[in-house]
Design a protein around this motif. Structure first.
Motif, short mmCIF file in Angstrom:
data_model
loop_
_atom_site.label_atom_id
_atom_site.label_comp_id
_atom_site.label_asym_id
_atom_site.label_seq_id
_atom_site.Cartn_x
_atom_site.Cartn_y
_atom_site.Cartn_z
N PRO A 79 0.82 -1.22 0.00
CA PRO A 79 0.00 0.00 0.00
C PRO A 79 0.85 1.26 0.00
O PRO A 79 2.00 1.26 0.44
CB PRO A 79 -0.83 -0.10 1.27
N ARG A 80 0.26 2.33 -0.49
CA ARG A 80 0.92 3.64 -0.44
C ARG A 80 1.04 4.07 1.02
O ARG A 80 0.19 3.70 1.83
CB ARG A 80 0.13 4.66 -1.24
N PRO A 81 2.06 4.84 1.36
CA PRO A 81 2.19 5.30 2.75
C PRO A 81 0.92 5.97 3.25
O PRO A 81 0.33 6.80 2.56
CB PRO A 81 3.35 6.29 2.68
N GLY A 82 0.47 5.56 4.42
CA GLY A 82 -0.72 6.15 5.02
C GLY A 82 -2.03 5.59 4.51
O GLY A 82 -3.09 6.04 4.94
N GLN A 83 -1.99 4.64 3.60
CA GLN A 83 -3.22 4.06 3.07
C GLN A 83 -3.33 2.59 3.47
O GLN A 83 -2.32 1.93 3.72
CB GLN A 83 -3.27 4.18 1.55
N THR A 84 -4.54 2.09 3.49
CA THR A 84 -4.75 0.67 3.77
C THR A 84 -4.68 -0.11 2.45
O THR A 84 -4.76 0.47 1.37
CB THR A 84 -6.12 0.43 4.43
N SER A 85 -4.55 -1.40 2.58
CA SER A 85 -4.48 -2.26 1.39
C SER A 85 -5.76 -2.18 0.59
O SER A 85 -6.85 -2.09 1.13
CB SER A 85 -4.26 -3.71 1.80
N CYS A 86 -5.60 -2.21 -0.70
CA CYS A 86 -6.72 -2.29 -1.63
C CYS A 86 -6.68 -3.70 -2.21
O CYS A 86 -5.84 -4.00 -3.05
CB CYS A 86 -6.57 -1.23 -2.72
N LEU A 87 -7.53 -4.58 -1.70
CA LEU A 87 -7.50 -5.97 -2.13
C LEU A 87 -8.22 -6.14 -3.47
O LEU A 87 -9.28 -5.55 -3.68
CB LEU A 87 -8.14 -6.87 -1.07
N PRO A 88 -7.66 -6.95 -4.34
CA PRO A 88 -8.28 -7.15 -5.66
C PRO A 88 -9.63 -7.86 -5.53
O PRO A 88 -9.74 -8.88 -4.86
CB PRO A 88 -7.28 -8.05 -6.39
N ARG A 89 -10.64 -7.29 -6.15
CA ARG A 89 -11.97 -7.90 -6.16
C ARG A 89 -12.74 -7.38 -7.36
O ARG A 89 -12.49 -6.28 -7.84
CB ARG A 89 -12.72 -7.60 -4.87
N LEU A 90 -13.68 -8.18 -7.81
CA LEU A 90 -14.54 -7.76 -8.91
C LEU A 90 -15.58 -6.77 -8.37
O LEU A 90 -16.26 -7.06 -7.39
CB LEU A 90 -15.25 -8.95 -9.54
N SER A 91 -15.67 -5.63 -9.01
CA SER A 91 -16.69 -4.65 -8.61
C SER A 91 -17.98 -4.98 -9.35
O SER A 91 -17.97 -5.61 -10.40
CB SER A 91 -16.22 -3.23 -8.95
N PRO A 92 -19.11 -4.53 -8.81
CA PRO A 92 -20.38 -4.76 -9.52
C PRO A 92 -20.36 -4.04 -10.87
O PRO A 92 -19.80 -2.96 -10.98
CB PRO A 92 -21.43 -4.15 -8.60
N GLU A 93 -20.98 -4.65 -11.84
CA GLU A 93 -21.06 -4.03 -13.17
C GLU A 93 -22.41 -3.32 -13.30
O GLU A 93 -23.25 -3.69 -14.10
CB GLU A 93 -20.90 -5.08 -14.27
N ASP A 94 -22.58 -2.27 -12.51
CA ASP A 94 -23.85 -1.55 -12.50
C ASP A 94 -24.02 -0.64 -13.71
O ASP A 94 -25.10 -0.54 -14.26
CB ASP A 94 -23.98 -0.71 -11.23
N ASP A 95 -22.97 0.02 -14.11
CA ASP A 95 -23.06 1.01 -15.18
C ASP A 95 -22.32 0.50 -16.41
O ASP A 95 -21.09 0.48 -16.44
CB ASP A 95 -22.46 2.34 -14.71
N PRO A 96 -23.06 0.10 -17.46
CA PRO A 96 -22.40 -0.42 -18.66
C PRO A 96 -21.57 0.64 -19.39
O PRO A 96 -20.75 0.30 -20.23
CB PRO A 96 -23.56 -0.92 -19.52
#
Length: 142
Positions: A79-96
């Motif tokens: 992670p960037r300094p001062g930030q928490t981990s951004c774990l890889p995950r599929l986001s919802p495909e709400d907006d085509p």
């Protein structure tokens, strides 16, 4: 297994693609899924981790799992300094028509399987198994 390190400059994505294509040992026209997955994983590391910082880097590893399946792994700097981990995950495909948030959906679509390993708060490795000979089915519904 082939291993390479690349810096944080977005213009290096062309070098990443070239490195992957040379090491794939499949006809060039079959490397499109591999090159797109590599581009997405490296770009995600640059956007969401310390790999995108001034002195950041990504480690890329590639090897053949079988005659037809390649394994690609991209490891970030954590992670960037001062930030928490951004774990890889599929986001919802709400907006085509959304212009971002589709990278892992492409990885999911073009890979036999994918996932990640590592400890939140440290470097993460996102991996994908790609079969350059597999057909990509059209999922557009009428």
């Amino acid at each position: 297994m082939r291993t390479a390190f690349f810096g944080s400059q977005p213009e290096q994505v062309a070098q990443v693609r070239s490195w992957c294509q040379r090491g794939a040992r499949v006809p060039a026209y079959r490397t499109f899924p591999l090159l797109l997955v590599a581009s997405e994983l490296v770009t995600n590391a640059w956007l969401h981790t310390a790999s995108g910082g001034r002195d950041g880097r990504v480690k890329i590893q590639m090897w053949h799992l079988s005659d037809h399946v390649l394994s690609l792994a991209v490891t970030d700097d954590g992670p960037r300094p001062g930030q928490t981990s951004c774990l890889p995950r599929l986001s919802p495909e709400d907006d085509p028509l959304a212009t971002c948030g589709r990278g892992l959906h492409l990885v999911d679509r073009l890979s036999v399987e994918w996932g990640w390993r590592g400890e939140p708060g440290g470097p993460l490795t996102v991996w994908a198994h790609i079969d350059p000979y597999a057909p990509v089915l059209d999922t557009v519904e009428a």
